[in-house]
Design a protein around this motif. Structure first.
Motif, PDB file in Angstrom:
ATOM      1  N   TYR A  98      70.236  22.607  76.970  1.00  0.00           N
ATOM      2  CA  TYR A  98      69.628  22.937  75.675  1.00  0.00           C
ATOM      3  C   TYR A  98      70.681  23.003  74.577  1.00  0.00           C
ATOM      4  N   SER A  99      70.220  22.912  73.352  1.00  0.00           N
ATOM      5  CA  SER A  99      71.109  23.077  72.207  1.00  0.00           C
ATOM      6  C   SER A  99      71.113  24.545  71.771  1.00  0.00           C
ATOM      7  N   ASP A 100      72.087  24.898  70.940  1.00  0.00           N
ATOM      8  CA  ASP A 100      72.209  26.287  70.503  1.00  0.00           C
ATOM      9  C   ASP A 100      71.045  26.742  69.626  1.00  0.00           C
ATOM     10  N   GLY A 101      70.224  25.819  69.175  1.00  0.00           N
ATOM     11  CA  GLY A 101      69.030  26.208  68.418  1.00  0.00           C
ATOM     12  C   GLY A 101      68.046  27.007  69.249  1.00  0.00           C
ATOM     13  N   VAL A 102      68.159  26.921  70.573  1.00  0.00           N
ATOM     14  CA  VAL A 102      67.294  27.713  71.454  1.00  0.00           C
ATOM     15  C   VAL A 102      67.752  29.167  71.449  1.00  0.00           C
ATOM     16  N   THR A 103      68.986  29.424  71.836  1.00  0.00           N
ATOM     17  CA  THR A 103      69.468  30.806  71.928  1.00  0.00           C
ATOM     18  C   THR A 103      69.676  31.443  70.563  1.00  0.00           C
ATOM     19  N   GLU A 104      69.920  30.632  69.546  1.00  0.00           N
ATOM     20  CA  GLU A 104      70.191  31.178  68.220  1.00  0.00           C
ATOM     21  C   GLU A 104      68.970  31.177  67.308  1.00  0.00           C
ATOM     22  N   ALA A 105      67.790  30.883  67.846  1.00  0.00           N
ATOM     23  CA  ALA A 105      66.563  30.977  67.039  1.00  0.00           C
ATOM     24  C   ALA A 105      66.401  32.436  66.597  1.00  0.00           C
ATOM     25  N   MET A 106      66.193  32.623  65.301  1.00  0.00           N
ATOM     26  CA  MET A 106      66.119  33.981  64.755  1.00  0.00           C
ATOM     27  C   MET A 106      64.715  34.333  64.286  1.00  0.00           C
ATOM     28  N   GLU A 115      69.923  34.581  75.625  1.00  0.00           N
ATOM     29  CA  GLU A 115      69.780  34.205  77.036  1.00  0.00           C
ATOM     30  C   GLU A 115      68.850  35.137  77.800  1.00  0.00           C
ATOM     31  N   GLU A 116      68.766  36.394  77.407  1.00  0.00           N
ATOM     32  CA  GLU A 116      67.880  37.323  78.123  1.00  0.00           C
ATOM     33  C   GLU A 116      66.418  36.885  78.002  1.00  0.00           C
ATOM     34  N   ARG A 117      66.017  36.471  76.818  1.00  0.00           N
ATOM     35  CA  ARG A 117      64.644  35.973  76.640  1.00  0.00           C
ATOM     36  C   ARG A 117      64.458  34.653  77.381  1.00  0.00           C
ATOM     37  N   MET A 118      65.506  33.813  77.379  1.00  0.00           N
ATOM     38  CA  MET A 118      65.430  32.568  78.144  1.00  0.00           C
ATOM     39  C   MET A 118      65.177  32.885  79.612  1.00  0.00           C
ATOM     40  N   GLU A 128      57.285  25.882  88.702  1.00  0.00           N
ATOM     41  CA  GLU A 128      56.512  24.951  87.869  1.00  0.00           C
ATOM     42  C   GLU A 128      57.257  23.623  87.716  1.00  0.00           C
ATOM     43  N   ARG A 129      56.541  22.634  87.223  1.00  0.00           N
ATOM     44  CA  ARG A 129      57.160  21.339  86.917  1.00  0.00           C
ATOM     45  C   ARG A 129      58.074  21.501  85.699  1.00  0.00           C
ATOM     46  N   PRO A 130      59.081  20.644  85.556  1.00  0.00           N
ATOM     47  CA  PRO A 130      60.006  20.753  84.423  1.00  0.00           C
ATOM     48  C   PRO A 130      59.328  20.786  83.049  1.00  0.00           C
ATOM     49  N   GLN A 131      58.243  20.046  82.884  1.00  0.00           N
ATOM     50  CA  GLN A 131      57.547  20.036  81.594  1.00  0.00           C
ATOM     51  C   GLN A 131      57.064  21.430  81.209  1.00  0.00           C
ATOM     52  N   ALA A 132      56.714  22.236  82.202  1.00  0.00           N
ATOM     53  CA  ALA A 132      56.242  23.597  81.934  1.00  0.00           C
ATOM     54  C   ALA A 132      57.348  24.461  81.335  1.00  0.00           C
ATOM     55  N   PHE A 133      58.597  24.220  81.749  1.00  0.00           N
ATOM     56  CA  PHE A 133      59.722  24.975  81.195  1.00  0.00           C
ATOM     57  C   PHE A 133      59.859  24.698  79.700  1.00  0.00           C
ATOM     58  N   VAL A 134      59.775  23.429  79.316  1.00  0.00           N
ATOM     59  CA  VAL A 134      59.914  23.064  77.907  1.00  0.00           C
ATOM     60  C   VAL A 134      58.774  23.668  77.095  1.00  0.00           C
ATOM     61  N   ALA A 135      57.555  23.539  77.582  1.00  0.00           N
ATOM     62  CA  ALA A 135      56.406  24.081  76.856  1.00  0.00           C
ATOM     63  C   ALA A 135      56.489  25.599  76.724  1.00  0.00           C
ATOM     64  N   ALA A 136      56.840  26.276  77.814  1.00  0.00           N
ATOM     65  CA  ALA A 136      56.923  27.740  77.785  1.00  0.00           C
ATOM     66  C   ALA A 136      58.063  28.217  76.886  1.00  0.00           C
ATOM     67  N   MET A 137      59.200  27.519  76.923  1.00  0.00           N
ATOM     68  CA  MET A 137      60.333  27.905  76.078  1.00  0.00           C
ATOM     69  C   MET A 137      59.988  27.679  74.605  1.00  0.00           C
ATOM     70  N   THR A 138      59.342  26.564  74.311  1.00  0.00           N
ATOM     71  CA  THR A 138      58.931  26.279  72.936  1.00  0.00           C
ATOM     72  C   THR A 138      57.988  27.361  72.425  1.00  0.00           C
ATOM     73  N   ASP A 139      57.022  27.753  73.247  1.00  0.00           N
ATOM     74  CA  ASP A 139      56.075  28.810  72.859  1.00  0.00           C
ATOM     75  C   ASP A 139      56.780  30.151  72.669  1.00  0.00           C
ATOM     76  N   ALA A 140      57.703  30.481  73.569  1.00  0.00           N
ATOM     77  CA  ALA A 140      58.414  31.764  73.478  1.00  0.00           C
ATOM     78  C   ALA A 140      59.299  31.821  72.233  1.00  0.00           C
ATOM     79  N   ILE A 141      59.941  30.710  71.904  1.00  0.00           N
ATOM     80  CA  ILE A 141      60.778  30.660  70.697  1.00  0.00           C
ATOM     81  C   ILE A 141      59.908  30.830  69.457  1.00  0.00           C
TER      82      ILE A 141
END
Length: 172
Positions: A98-106, A115-118, A128-141
């Motif tokens: 991932y890029s730092d835009g994930v952990t540094e989303a404010m 990283e704790e939220r990740m 889950e399948r890898p696609q689920a990780f992207v979708a869930a991370m996008t929703d959580a961010i």
């Protein structure tokens, strides 16, 4: 790589090319990897990039952050030789890059996603399948950010070591 270079040698070459024409002292972070879908071997070089995470399918096995770096940021320094690193994936392991835009989303309070939220998203997606990780991370961010504007690019790459699946080269 078409050049026949391993990830560390390729990063060393990229650094030299960028540094040669870098009067503004600009830099990039870079993660280069060669993955063997038959064996699970992952050879990589990390030039100051966010640490990828390896997630086991097995319950109770903690995530493994690939925190070692091969060398500094890429571009501003001359004559840098980057070190090659490696790890071997177990069947079912999922790799999250991932890029730092994930952990540094404010959020509106300027609190970072971090990283704790990740890790919480990883726990929720285990198995889950890898696609689920992207979708869930996008929703959580997005939930964390709320009404705050996106402050940086968000890039995610997720793949699974699945050696028994020969139809797609062992990754999905």
């Amino acid at each position: 790589l078409d050049s026949g270079l391993d990830p560390a040698a390729a990063m060393t070459r990229v650094n030299a090319m960028l540094e040669e024409h870098n009067s503004g002292n600009m830099f990039v972070t870079l993660f280069l990897a060669l993955y063997d879908p038959r064996t699970g071997e992952l050879a990589y070089a990390n030039g100051g990039h966010c640490p990828p995470c390896v997630l086991s399918r097995s319950p109770g096995v903690p995530e493994k952050w690939l925190r070692d770096v091969s060398g500094p940021l890429v571009g501003p320094f001359e004559d840098v030789d980057y070190a090659e690193l490696e790890t071997t994936l177990e069947p079912g392991d999922v790799v999250f890059v991932y890029s730092d835009g994930v952990t540094e989303a404010m959020n509106e309070g300027r609190e970072l996603f971090g990283e704790e939220r990740m890790s919480k998203v990883f726990d929720a997606c285990r198995g889950e399948r890898p696609q689920a990780f992207v979708a869930a991370m996008t929703d959580a961010i997005a939930a964390h950010r709320g009404a705050a504007e996106q402050s940086d690019d968000i890039t995610m790459l997720v793949f699974e070591f699945k050696p028994e699946d020969r139809n797609n080269g062992g990754a999905r």
